[in-house]
Scaffold this motif. Structure first.
Motif, short mmCIF file in Angstrom:
data_model
loop_
_atom_site.label_atom_id
_atom_site.label_comp_id
_atom_site.label_asym_id
_atom_site.label_seq_id
_atom_site.Cartn_x
_atom_site.Cartn_y
_atom_site.Cartn_z
N SER A 48 4.20 -4.29 -10.32
CA SER A 48 5.50 -4.17 -9.65
C SER A 48 5.36 -3.53 -8.27
O SER A 48 5.99 -3.97 -7.30
CB SER A 48 6.45 -3.35 -10.51
N LEU A 49 4.51 -2.53 -8.17
CA LEU A 49 4.33 -1.80 -6.91
C LEU A 49 3.70 -2.68 -5.83
O LEU A 49 3.99 -2.52 -4.65
CB LEU A 49 3.48 -0.56 -7.14
N ILE A 50 2.81 -3.59 -6.25
CA ILE A 50 2.08 -4.38 -5.25
C ILE A 50 2.53 -5.84 -5.23
O ILE A 50 1.88 -6.68 -4.61
CB ILE A 50 0.55 -4.31 -5.51
N ARG A 51 3.62 -6.14 -5.88
CA ARG A 51 4.08 -7.52 -6.03
C ARG A 51 4.18 -8.26 -4.69
O ARG A 51 3.86 -9.45 -4.59
CB ARG A 51 5.44 -7.54 -6.73
N ILE A 52 4.61 -7.56 -3.66
CA ILE A 52 4.83 -8.19 -2.36
C ILE A 52 3.52 -8.66 -1.72
O ILE A 52 3.53 -9.46 -0.77
CB ILE A 52 5.56 -7.22 -1.40
N SER A 53 2.39 -8.23 -2.24
CA SER A 53 1.10 -8.54 -1.61
C SER A 53 0.55 -9.92 -1.95
O SER A 53 -0.56 -10.26 -1.56
CB SER A 53 0.05 -7.49 -1.98
N GLY A 54 1.32 -10.72 -2.69
CA GLY A 54 0.85 -12.07 -2.99
C GLY A 54 0.41 -12.21 -4.44
O GLY A 54 1.21 -11.94 -5.34
N PRO A 55 -0.83 -12.63 -4.69
CA PRO A 55 -1.30 -12.80 -6.08
C PRO A 55 -1.49 -11.44 -6.76
O PRO A 55 -2.61 -10.97 -6.98
CB PRO A 55 -2.62 -13.55 -5.92
N ARG A 98 1.95 -3.16 -15.81
CA ARG A 98 3.19 -3.75 -15.28
C ARG A 98 3.75 -2.93 -14.12
O ARG A 98 4.32 -3.49 -13.18
CB ARG A 98 4.23 -3.88 -16.39
N LYS A 99 3.59 -1.62 -14.19
CA LYS A 99 4.04 -0.76 -13.10
C LYS A 99 3.22 -1.03 -11.85
O LYS A 99 3.77 -1.14 -10.74
CB LYS A 99 3.92 0.71 -13.52
N LEU A 100 1.91 -1.13 -12.02
CA LEU A 100 1.03 -1.42 -10.89
C LEU A 100 1.38 -2.77 -10.27
O LEU A 100 1.48 -2.90 -9.05
CB LEU A 100 -0.43 -1.41 -11.35
N ALA A 126 0.83 -1.21 0.00
CA ALA A 126 0.00 0.00 0.00
C ALA A 126 0.86 1.26 0.00
O ALA A 126 0.58 2.22 -0.73
CB ALA A 126 -0.93 -0.01 1.21
N ASP A 127 1.91 1.27 0.81
CA ASP A 127 2.80 2.43 0.86
C ASP A 127 3.44 2.69 -0.51
O ASP A 127 3.53 3.83 -0.96
CB ASP A 127 3.90 2.21 1.91
N GLN A 128 3.88 1.61 -1.15
CA GLN A 128 4.52 1.76 -2.46
C GLN A 128 3.54 2.25 -3.52
O GLN A 128 3.87 3.11 -4.34
CB GLN A 128 5.14 0.41 -2.89
N LEU A 129 2.32 1.72 -3.47
CA LEU A 129 1.32 2.13 -4.45
C LEU A 129 0.89 3.58 -4.23
O LEU A 129 0.87 4.39 -5.17
CB LEU A 129 0.10 1.21 -4.36
#
Length: 218
Positions: free
Chosen positions: A74-81, A70-72, A51-54
């Motif tokens: 990348s920003l939320i990649r850590i959140s799982g799926p 792809r940018k989106l 959330a902070d990154q997004l």
């Protein structure tokens, strides 16, 4: 003192001073909705980082729609799926702009029509975003009441919510919701609840069927 009063008193005494209902509407409602989508099937710390990154890049439906997919992702990649979540976040942003003119609907029926929004997400938005009393059933609010026999173990999440809302005063739903979440994280854990080693760690052990039978599965 009956079981409901014991539970309510315990939660008020243990968590009440840390739970301030005035914080319910501090967060932008759209951001709250998106952060709740990000929280699905991941840990709290991953949700916060995603959330902070997004939100450092895009905080509104229009800004999110302008982001390349792809940018989106990348920003939320850590959140799982993240691919599925990115798709839903784009869809939600488009619907909010086109159907609701940039405003988040404040009723459950319209919220659950949004992609990826179920009962829990809708209730979180209503409670924390709009200040509408609800008990949002997450994994902790589902597990704890079943273990302490407030709710039948076979009850679905809607039945759990309805039962809890019938048992506790409406002006205490916010407290009960956050209290059960905190209690579930700290004491009545999914695996190895603290009562296994020391029953004094949990005031509810005196009437907890799970503790008495040593069957903590729900």
């Amino acid at each position: 003192m009956n079981k409901i009063k014991i539970i309510l008193n315990y939660i008020e005494n243990k968590y009440g001073k840390y739970i301030d209902a005035s914080h319910m509407r501090n967060q932008d409602i759209f951001e709250l909705l998106i952060e709740t989508i990000l929280s699905q099937r991941t840990r709290d710390e991953n949700t916060e980082k995603a959330a902070d990154q997004l939100f450092a890049v895009a905080r509104t439906p229009k800004q999110i729609l302008k982001l390349p997919m792809r940018k989106l992702q990348s920003l939320i990649r850590i959140s799982g799926p993240y691919r599925q979540k990115a798709k839903r976040i784009k869809q939600i942003s488009k619907i909010i702009i086109e159907k609701y003119k940039g405003k988040i609907p404040n009723n459950r029926e319209e919220l659950i029509e949004l992609p990826g929004v179920g009962y829990k997400t809708a209730d979180i938005v209503l409670m924390y975003g709009f200040g509408i009393p609800r008990i949002a059933i997450d994994t902790h609010c589902n597990r704890v009441p079943k273990r302490i026999s407030l709710v039948n173990k076979k009850a679905n999440v809607e039945e759990v919510r309805e039962k809890l809302e019938s048992l506790f005063p409406k002006n205490k739903w916010y407290l009960i919701n956050l209290g059960f979440v905190s209690f579930g994280k700290e004491i009545c854990k999914p695996v190895n609840p603290l009562c296994i080693k020391d029953s004094k760690k949990c005031l509810f052990s005196s009437f907890c069927k799970a503790y008495k039978t040593k069957n903590f599965k729900v």
